[in-house]
Motif scaffolding. Structure first.
Motif, PDB file in Angstrom:
ATOM      1  N   LEU A 280     104.325 -45.154  -0.041  1.00  0.00           N
ATOM      2  CA  LEU A 280     105.495 -46.041  -1.028  1.00  0.00           C
ATOM      3  C   LEU A 280     105.288 -46.202  -2.397  1.00  0.00           C
ATOM      4  CD1 LEU A 280     104.795 -49.306   1.929  1.00  0.00           C
ATOM      5  CD2 LEU A 280     106.712 -47.539   1.373  1.00  0.00           C
ATOM      6  N   ILE A 281     104.628 -46.203  -2.958  1.00  0.00           N
ATOM      7  CA  ILE A 281     104.340 -46.141  -4.020  1.00  0.00           C
ATOM      8  C   ILE A 281     104.404 -44.532  -4.623  1.00  0.00           C
ATOM      9  CG2 ILE A 281     102.813 -46.374  -6.005  1.00  0.00           C
ATOM     10  CD1 ILE A 281     100.709 -48.024  -4.621  1.00  0.00           C
ATOM     11  N   GLN A 282     104.664 -43.974  -3.897  1.00  0.00           N
ATOM     12  CA  GLN A 282     105.533 -42.472  -4.757  1.00  0.00           C
ATOM     13  C   GLN A 282     106.529 -42.518  -4.186  1.00  0.00           C
ATOM     14  OE1 GLN A 282     103.170 -40.286  -6.256  1.00  0.00           O
ATOM     15  NE2 GLN A 282     104.701 -38.670  -6.867  1.00  0.00           N
ATOM     16  N   GLN A 283     107.121 -42.642  -3.379  1.00  0.00           N
ATOM     17  CA  GLN A 283     107.777 -42.546  -3.064  1.00  0.00           C
ATOM     18  C   GLN A 283     108.867 -43.687  -4.109  1.00  0.00           C
ATOM     19  OE1 GLN A 283     109.056 -43.889   0.950  1.00  0.00           O
ATOM     20  NE2 GLN A 283     108.126 -42.294   2.073  1.00  0.00           N
ATOM     21  N   ASP A 284     108.243 -44.897  -4.859  1.00  0.00           N
ATOM     22  CA  ASP A 284     109.871 -45.421  -5.310  1.00  0.00           C
ATOM     23  C   ASP A 284     108.995 -45.105  -6.684  1.00  0.00           C
ATOM     24  OD1 ASP A 284     109.877 -48.166  -6.544  1.00  0.00           O
ATOM     25  OD2 ASP A 284     108.565 -48.160  -7.798  1.00  0.00           O
ATOM     26  N   LYS A 285     107.734 -43.995  -6.956  1.00  0.00           N
ATOM     27  CA  LYS A 285     108.169 -43.655  -7.899  1.00  0.00           C
ATOM     28  C   LYS A 285     109.430 -42.191  -7.715  1.00  0.00           C
ATOM     29  CE  LYS A 285     103.067 -43.624  -9.618  1.00  0.00           C
ATOM     30  NZ  LYS A 285     101.927 -43.596 -10.203  1.00  0.00           N
ATOM     31  N   SER A 286     109.682 -41.919  -7.024  1.00  0.00           N
ATOM     32  CA  SER A 286     110.459 -40.660  -6.940  1.00  0.00           C
ATOM     33  C   SER A 286     111.931 -40.917  -7.287  1.00  0.00           C
ATOM     34  CB  SER A 286     110.443 -39.957  -5.703  1.00  0.00           C
ATOM     35  OG  SER A 286     109.102 -39.459  -5.872  1.00  0.00           O
ATOM     36  N   ARG A 287     111.731 -42.376  -6.098  1.00  0.00           N
ATOM     37  CA  ARG A 287     113.177 -43.067  -7.005  1.00  0.00           C
ATOM     38  C   ARG A 287     113.447 -43.513  -7.867  1.00  0.00           C
ATOM     39  NH1 ARG A 287     111.916 -45.497  -2.341  1.00  0.00           N
ATOM     40  NH2 ARG A 287     111.225 -47.037  -2.952  1.00  0.00           N
ATOM     41  N   ASN A 288     112.814 -44.083  -9.330  1.00  0.00           N
ATOM     42  CA  ASN A 288     112.690 -44.359 -10.347  1.00  0.00           C
ATOM     43  C   ASN A 288     112.322 -43.152 -11.375  1.00  0.00           C
ATOM     44  OD1 ASN A 288     112.863 -46.957  -9.633  1.00  0.00           O
ATOM     45  ND2 ASN A 288     111.230 -47.042  -9.441  1.00  0.00           N
ATOM     46  N   HIS A 289     111.981 -41.972 -10.865  1.00  0.00           N
ATOM     47  CA  HIS A 289     111.885 -40.636 -11.739  1.00  0.00           C
ATOM     48  C   HIS A 289     111.861 -39.448 -10.571  1.00  0.00           C
ATOM     49  CE1 HIS A 289     110.672 -43.299 -15.407  1.00  0.00           C
ATOM     50  NE2 HIS A 289     110.346 -43.853 -14.425  1.00  0.00           N
ATOM     51  N   PRO A 290     113.675 -38.980 -10.429  1.00  0.00           N
ATOM     52  CA  PRO A 290     113.123 -37.700  -9.577  1.00  0.00           C
ATOM     53  C   PRO A 290     113.185 -36.500  -9.831  1.00  0.00           C
ATOM     54  CG  PRO A 290     115.105 -38.548  -9.948  1.00  0.00           C
ATOM     55  CD  PRO A 290     114.781 -39.954 -10.692  1.00  0.00           C
ATOM     56  N   LEU A 291     113.666 -36.590 -11.451  1.00  0.00           N
ATOM     57  CA  LEU A 291     112.960 -34.911 -11.785  1.00  0.00           C
ATOM     58  C   LEU A 291     111.656 -35.484 -11.837  1.00  0.00           C
ATOM     59  CD1 LEU A 291     113.893 -32.592 -13.533  1.00  0.00           C
ATOM     60  CD2 LEU A 291     113.925 -34.114 -15.678  1.00  0.00           C
ATOM     61  N   HIS A 292     110.510 -35.965 -12.298  1.00  0.00           N
ATOM     62  CA  HIS A 292     108.974 -35.956 -12.381  1.00  0.00           C
ATOM     63  C   HIS A 292     108.491 -35.872 -11.460  1.00  0.00           C
ATOM     64  CE1 HIS A 292     108.385 -38.488 -16.262  1.00  0.00           C
ATOM     65  NE2 HIS A 292     109.374 -38.026 -16.117  1.00  0.00           N
ATOM     66  N   GLY A 293     109.617 -36.400 -10.205  1.00  0.00           N
ATOM     67  CA  GLY A 293     108.523 -36.003  -8.942  1.00  0.00           C
ATOM     68  C   GLY A 293     109.049 -34.916  -8.589  1.00  0.00           C
ATOM     69  N   TYR A 294     110.004 -33.631  -9.033  1.00  0.00           N
ATOM     70  CA  TYR A 294     110.038 -32.548  -9.048  1.00  0.00           C
ATOM     71  C   TYR A 294     109.544 -31.637  -9.364  1.00  0.00           C
ATOM     72  CZ  TYR A 294     113.204 -28.498  -8.722  1.00  0.00           C
ATOM     73  OH  TYR A 294     112.824 -26.881  -8.909  1.00  0.00           O
ATOM     74  N   LEU A 295     109.055 -31.877 -10.586  1.00  0.00           N
ATOM     75  CA  LEU A 295     108.508 -31.303 -11.124  1.00  0.00           C
ATOM     76  C   LEU A 295     106.953 -31.338 -11.265  1.00  0.00           C
ATOM     77  CD1 LEU A 295     110.230 -32.247 -15.474  1.00  0.00           C
ATOM     78  CD2 LEU A 295     110.209 -30.122 -13.531  1.00  0.00           C
ATOM     79  N   THR A 296     106.627 -32.314 -10.874  1.00  0.00           N
ATOM     80  CA  THR A 296     104.862 -32.742 -10.437  1.00  0.00           C
ATOM     81  C   THR A 296     105.092 -31.775  -8.984  1.00  0.00           C
ATOM     82  OG1 THR A 296     105.000 -34.375 -11.134  1.00  0.00           O
ATOM     83  CG2 THR A 296     103.556 -33.873  -9.619  1.00  0.00           C
ATOM     84  N   ASN A 297     105.944 -31.559  -7.755  1.00  0.00           N
ATOM     85  CA  ASN A 297     105.652 -30.722  -7.091  1.00  0.00           C
ATOM     86  C   ASN A 297     106.141 -29.561  -7.348  1.00  0.00           C
ATOM     87  OD1 ASN A 297     107.327 -29.175  -4.452  1.00  0.00           O
ATOM     88  ND2 ASN A 297     105.713 -30.725  -3.532  1.00  0.00           N
ATOM     89  N   LYS A 298     106.579 -29.065  -8.579  1.00  0.00           N
ATOM     90  CA  LYS A 298     106.856 -27.498  -8.550  1.00  0.00           C
ATOM     91  C   LYS A 298     105.050 -27.172  -9.012  1.00  0.00           C
ATOM     92  CE  LYS A 298     110.701 -24.727 -11.139  1.00  0.00           C
ATOM     93  NZ  LYS A 298     111.669 -24.099 -11.442  1.00  0.00           N
TER      94      LYS A 298
END
Length: 438
Positions: free
Chosen positions: A155-173
């Motif tokens: 849930l915390i990770q999902q919240d971060k991805s919603r607030n900073h979608p670009l950060h989540g995309y780059l981290t996954n990359k």
């Protein structure tokens, strides 16, 4: 699972709100003191039933049934409100319940029967049964705790991805490129706020390149005494031959000396002596620290002395003996280099570096880059342990396939491997553009 927040002037009032609105199935996730009261975060799986205040009239007769302990009974009005404390309290409550409800005939048996044998036969099986029940209960509670922690982390990770979608995309990359999760999260946090996806990606590649340490004056330039160590199969002997051949081309074969202390592997001396004969330099074999010290004295006028070692696993006791042999040669200034395969798993590299850090490492050498499908693991290990990368090898040719390590080349290679093996649809032109962009 859903999460709600409750506020009260004290813990008693907040817990009462949780119980009234969510019922007995609610789980306390966390609590926090505020300036004007207390905040509680509670989780529940299904919508709460009607509050006990709005239940049927008191005139309706109620059946006396045994029910599971309520939330207030488990944690108490002023009891612990964290998940860990709640689970521990449940374990203690179950243990006390089992001790209290032991069968009376088992306790009274010694008074009615003078013969102790029937008592032992009756009580002994019950004790292991109770212990098994307690162990099973502990395992179930531990599993529940792990599941809840995993869900909360998600849930915390999902919240971060919603607030900073670009950060989540780059981290996954970055993680798909092989970069560890810890390092990926760290570098992504520095991403410029107004950068688009391409600008942010190039920024992260440059940041990783700046984080990689390399030797300002490599071994072939400064000379001296160097020992190459590492696990078996990493290519230490071949790397020694490549370094010796390049040094012989630069300074002359008479200024290069080779020593092997590998007395475990069959034909180890024959292999390195074959290389030495082709190169034209001297080669010797040392069995212990005293012989090694004597050979170093004999080669004292050489510009470069390379010491080849035996390869052992990180948990092999012979590795400790070999490291102790090198420690005892305190009269000579020996630089130690760790040789690792660039295509190794991240955890293997972590354990290897920890095992060989008993000797102060001057740097590391990554081999077999030509066999890699991902280079992020090697980059992560070097950055996280602040271990300088001295040389890289990408083939079996002596001495051609040996290069001085450059941070930009390592990051470019990692990005190209990611494009080639992870993004299958990417064309060759994109590979070239990525290398040029870095």
């Amino acid at each position: 699972m859903k999460i709600r927040r409750f506020y009260g002037k004290d813990m008693r009032e907040a817990l009462k709100q949780v119980k009234d609105e969510l019922g007995d199935d609610a789980v306390i996730m966390s609590n926090k003191k505020l300036n004007d009261g207390v905040e509680i975060v509670a989780a529940y799986d299904r919508e709460p039933t009607v509050s006990p205040k709005h239940a049927a009239p008191a005139s309706v007769p109620k059946r006396k049934v045994e029910s599971t302990p309520t939330l207030s009974e488990i944690i108490g009005d002023s009891g612990p409100d964290s998940l860990r404390a709640l689970l521990e309290k449940q374990i203690h409550a179950k243990e006390a319940s089992l001790q209290t409800h032991k069968p009376e005939h088992v306790q009274a048996q010694p008074q009615r029967n003078a013969n102790p044998l029937p008592v032992a036969r009756t009580a002994a099986p019950r004790v292991p049964q109770q212990e098994d029940a307690l162990n099973e209960m502990r395992q179930e509670l531990a599993s529940l705790r792990n599941v809840l922690q995993f869900q909360v982390a998600g849930l915390i990770q999902q919240d971060k991805s919603r607030n900073h979608p670009l950060h989540g995309y780059l981290t996954n990359k970055l993680q798909k490129m092989g970069i560890s999760q810890t390092l990926a999260n760290e570098v992504v946090s520095y991403t410029p706020a107004k950068a688009d996806e391409r600008q942010a990606w190039l920024f992260l590649l440059k940041l990783l390149a700046n984080r990689i340490q390399t030797e300002e004056s490599n071994l072939l330039v400064k000379g001296g005494i160097a020992v190459l160590m590492g696990p078996t199969g990493t290519g230490k002997t071949t790397t020694v031959a490549k370094l010796a051949a390049q040094a012989a081309q630069k300074y002359g074969a008479e200024n290069v000396g080779l020593i092997t202390i590998d007395s475990y592997r069959i034909a180890a001396y024959e292999q390195i002596s074959t290389y030495a004969r082709i190169i034209g330099c001297s080669v010797k074999k040392a069995q212990n620290a005293e012989e090694l010290s004597d050979l170093l004295f004999q080669f004292r006028n050489k510009r470069l002395i390379l010491i080849d070692t035996a390869g052992f696993g990180q948990r092999d006791v012979r590795l400790i003996k070999q490291l102790e042999t090198l420690k005892q040669s305190t009269t000579a200034n020996i630089s130690s280099y760790l040789v690792m395969q660039a295509n190794s798993q991240y955890q293997v590299m972590q354990q290897t570096i920890k095992a060989y850090k008993q000797i102060s490492l001057q740097g590391c050498i990554f081999t077999k880059l030509d066999e890699c499908y991902s280079l992020g693991e090697a980059i992560s290990a070097a950055i996280e342990h602040k271990l300088p990368v001295s040389f890289i090898t990408d083939g079996q040719k002596v001495p051609e396939d040996l290069k001085v390590a450059e941070a930009k080349f390592l990051i470019t290679s990692a990005a190209k491997l990611y494009k080639k093996h992870v993004l299958i649809h990417t064309s060759d032109n994109s590979l070239t553009n990525t290398a040029v962009a870095v």
